[in-house]
Write an enzyme that holds these catalytic residues in place. Structure first.
Site, short mmCIF file in Angstrom:
data_model
loop_
_atom_site.label_atom_id
_atom_site.label_comp_id
_atom_site.label_asym_id
_atom_site.label_seq_id
_atom_site.Cartn_x
_atom_site.Cartn_y
_atom_site.Cartn_z
NE ARG A 17 -21.47 -18.73 -18.28
CZ ARG A 17 -21.16 -18.75 -16.98
NH1 ARG A 17 -19.96 -19.34 -16.94
NH2 ARG A 17 -21.79 -18.52 -16.03
NE ARG A 31 -14.15 -19.92 -10.98
CZ ARG A 31 -14.77 -19.84 -11.98
NH1 ARG A 31 -14.52 -20.18 -13.17
NH2 ARG A 31 -15.86 -18.91 -11.77
CG ASP A 61 -24.55 -24.31 -11.51
OD1 ASP A 61 -24.22 -24.45 -12.48
OD2 ASP A 61 -24.78 -23.11 -10.71
CB CYS A 113 -17.03 -22.34 -16.13
SG CYS A 113 -16.45 -22.67 -14.36
CE LYS A 135 -19.68 -20.87 -8.00
NZ LYS A 135 -19.72 -19.88 -9.17
CG ASN A 136 -23.33 -19.38 -8.21
OD1 ASN A 136 -22.23 -19.09 -8.32
ND2 ASN A 136 -23.72 -20.53 -8.80
C1 EPZ Z 1 -25.41 -18.61 -12.85
O1 EPZ Z 1 -24.76 -18.17 -14.14
C2 EPZ Z 1 -24.41 -19.32 -12.16
N1 EPZ Z 1 -23.33 -18.55 -11.81
C3 EPZ Z 1 -24.17 -20.53 -12.91
O2 EPZ Z 1 -23.38 -21.23 -12.11
C4 EPZ Z 1 -25.35 -21.37 -13.43
O3 EPZ Z 1 -25.03 -22.26 -14.16
C5 EPZ Z 1 -26.33 -20.28 -13.98
O4 EPZ Z 1 -26.71 -19.24 -13.19
C6 EPZ Z 1 -27.76 -21.09 -14.12
O5 EPZ Z 1 -28.22 -21.59 -13.04
C7 EPZ Z 1 -23.55 -17.54 -11.01
O6 EPZ Z 1 -24.58 -17.35 -10.23
C8 EPZ Z 1 -21.99 -16.92 -10.58
P1 EPZ Z 1 -27.77 -17.34 -16.34
P2 EPZ Z 1 -25.35 -16.91 -14.93
O7 EPZ Z 1 -27.86 -15.62 -16.68
O8 EPZ Z 1 -26.26 -16.02 -14.21
C9 EPZ Z 1 -28.79 -17.02 -21.23
C10 EPZ Z 1 -21.38 -22.58 -11.32
O9 EPZ Z 1 -21.07 -23.76 -11.66
N2 EPZ Z 1 -28.47 -15.57 -20.93
O10 EPZ Z 1 -29.06 -17.86 -15.49
O11 EPZ Z 1 -24.48 -16.37 -15.77
C11 EPZ Z 1 -27.33 -17.69 -21.03
O12 EPZ Z 1 -26.79 -17.78 -22.18
C12 EPZ Z 1 -21.89 -21.59 -12.31
O13 EPZ Z 1 -21.68 -22.12 -10.25
C13 EPZ Z 1 -28.55 -14.86 -22.35
O14 EPZ Z 1 -28.91 -15.08 -23.14
O15 EPZ Z 1 -26.35 -17.63 -15.84
C14 EPZ Z 1 -27.96 -19.13 -20.25
O16 EPZ Z 1 -28.34 -19.76 -21.66
C15 EPZ Z 1 -21.69 -21.82 -13.75
N3 EPZ Z 1 -28.53 -13.49 -21.88
C16 EPZ Z 1 -29.15 -18.80 -19.85
O17 EPZ Z 1 -29.65 -17.48 -20.12
C17 EPZ Z 1 -27.90 -13.01 -20.54
O18 EPZ Z 1 -27.82 -11.67 -20.59
C18 EPZ Z 1 -29.27 -18.94 -18.17
O19 EPZ Z 1 -27.90 -18.12 -17.73
C19 EPZ Z 1 -27.93 -13.76 -19.60
C20 EPZ Z 1 -28.14 -15.10 -19.89
#
Ligand code: EPZ
Length: 432
Positions: free
Chosen positions: A122, A399, A307, A117, A22-23
């Site tokens: 986020r 999803r 995840d 989600c 998916k991702n």
């Molecule tokens: C991706 O989300 C995945 N989604 C998520 O999977 C997954 O939980 C996550 O990566 C972590 O592995 C997709 O790929 C579509 P991040 P993403 O940016 O990219 C902080 C699922 O269940 N952050 O790696 O949104 C954030 O708050 C989903 O399949 C900032 O501070 O996650 C978090 O604490 C849910 N500023 C950390 O970084 C930003 O601009 C990691 O988030 C971006 C992120």
């Protein structure tokens, strides 16, 4: 409204094949915007997040053709719209990838702030920081992100990620492939889907090195050409079936996986007394004895994936002894705990730490999914529980899991998709 009805307590036996990730898919499909010509993308999972990405591409003017249930052809030669409306963007976090791809190819993007989600705060500040470093002007106004590249083109730069972010790494990668000069992403995410996006872009003519390490170097190219690419298998879907077998017991061959991507999950299951054997591009998961306690801390790849946190929590509910789960990525990813407590689980949550005291068994109960992985975890809990579990709000689960009910039935689970208006059979609900 449809719901799942699960009569639990049956071991899982047989074979199940894993779908495309998916991702990876939700990034690679928007990345088709970067390509001149037709992209044929195979092993695309049939899930609602993918349907939504394809809807957004069509809204922008792309030609999208389904070749078969898991292959699409996308041609982005006639893009006439650079705005992703709120009605579509709000339904999915990954809509942020349209900012990087539209900005890179067309020099402008208007994308409503992404939804997804509810796992706590986020933000997308790191994405915006990266686009600005490449010379984009970015404003957030009225719930929309407006981004433009002066002169229609971005310029390569060094981008340091203050925090490891999957989305920001992949978005800046997309923005950089058609920029002038070299972009260096430092402190990059290393997840398998980051590497898959880089492989997809390289196969279309991009020049990306280092994906899968902390430093990714992207030398901008004039244009990308069309081609065929197959998405990697889903690490988390595979892990979810592994957890299901661990929880319900049994012996299942999980096919079409990359075992290396599952190492962290395999290691934890082994600590819990579950046998996992690698067989080429398959893993066999077996559990007949008791489950042992363990501690889990979620971290960026190659650490234990957030995840998979809720699914492992479901398994640990019935492990002997006291386990802990430390959520290292999201602020609010224990919202499923109250649902597990309805089944008799003993879990205490304090901030980002959950302490799980194992009980001999869970008892079926009516549950409500609150996000994608939490919903999958409820299915796992229901498969192992005594009696009947019903799960509402299954649109969250749909999803990210292709044909979950069919695949689980194929390995002997007693699970049905039913119209909630029909009375639910309570034939086993008083067991235990
Ligand atoms: C991706 O989300 C995945 N989604 C998520 O999977 C997954 O939980 C996550 O990566 C972590 O592995 C997709 O790929 C579509 P991040 P993403 O940016 O990219 C902080 C699922 O269940 N952050 O790696 O949104 C954030 O708050 C989903 O399949 C900032 O501070 O996650 C978090 O604490 C849910 N500023 C950390 O970084 C930003 O601009 C990691 O988030 C971006 C992120």
């Amino acid at each position: 409204m449809y719901q799942y009805v699960i009569h639990g307590g049956k071991p899982l036996v047989g074979e199940v094949a894993i779908s495309g990730a998916k991702n990876a898919a939700v990034a690679i499909l928007p990345a088709a915007l970067l390509v001149n010509g037709v992209c044929r993308i195979e092993n695309v999972p049939q899930i609602s997040d993918v349907t939504l990405v394809l809807e957004i591409l069509q809204e922008l003017g792309a030609d999208v053709r389904s070749v078969n249930s898991n292959t699409v052809e996308i041609c982005c030669s006639h893009i006439h719209n650079f705005r992703v409306p709120d009605s579509l963007s709000r339904r999915m976090r990954a809509s942020y990838y349209f900012i990087g791809s539209l900005l890179s190819r067309f020099g402008k993007a208007e994308v409503s702030m992404p939804g997804g989600c509810d796992l706590g705060v986020r933000p997308i500040d790191l994405h915006i920081k990266g686009f600005r470093a490449l010379g984009a002007q970015v404003n957030v106004q009225g719930g929309f992100v407006y981004a433009t590249a002066p002169g229609g083109k971005l310029t390569g730069a060094t981008v340091y990620m203050d925090q490891v972010s999957v989305g920001a790494t992949m978005n800046v990668m997309m923005a950089a492939v058609l920029a002038d000069g070299l972009t260096v992403i430092e402190n990059a995410a290393k997840e398998p889907h980051v590497v898959d996006l880089a492989n997809f872009l390289n196969s279309m003519g991009a020049d990306i090195m280092g994906a899968g390490t902390d430093v990714i170097k992207i030398r901008g190219v004039e244009k990308l050409r069309g081609g065929t690419y197959s998405i990697i298998p889903d690490q988390i879907e595979a892990g979810t079936y592994m957890a299901a077998v661990a929880s319900a017991g049994g012996n299942v061959l999980i096919r079409n996986v990359i075992p290396k991507h599952l190492d962290c999950i395999t290691a934890k299951l082994a600590e819990m007394g579950v046998q996992v054997e690698e067989e080429g591009d398959c893993v066999r998961v077996m559990r007949t004895g008791k489950l042992h306690r363990t501690n889990i801390k979620t971290m960026p790849y190659p650490g234990f994936p957030t995840d998979m946190q809720a699914q492992m929590s479901a398994v640990l509910c019935t492990a002997e002894g006291t386990s802990t789960i430390d959520e290292g990525i999201w602020d609010n990813r224990f919202r499923y705990v109250d649902e597990f407590k309805r089944m008799g689980a003993r879990i205490q949550v304090s901030g980002k730490l959950a302490v799980i005291e194992g009980v001999p068994y869970l008892t079926g109960a009516p549950l409500r999914a609150c996000d994608l992985r939490a919903g999958a975890a409820m299915v796992i809990a229901g498969l192992a529980a005594h009696g009947t579990t019903t799960i509402e709000c299954i649109h969250y689960i749909e999803r990210g899991y292709e044909n979950l009910v069919g695949k689980l039935k194929g390995i002997g689970a007693d699970i049905e998709l039913v119209d909630a208006k029909e009375p639910v059979s309570l034939r086993d609900s008083q067991v235990g």
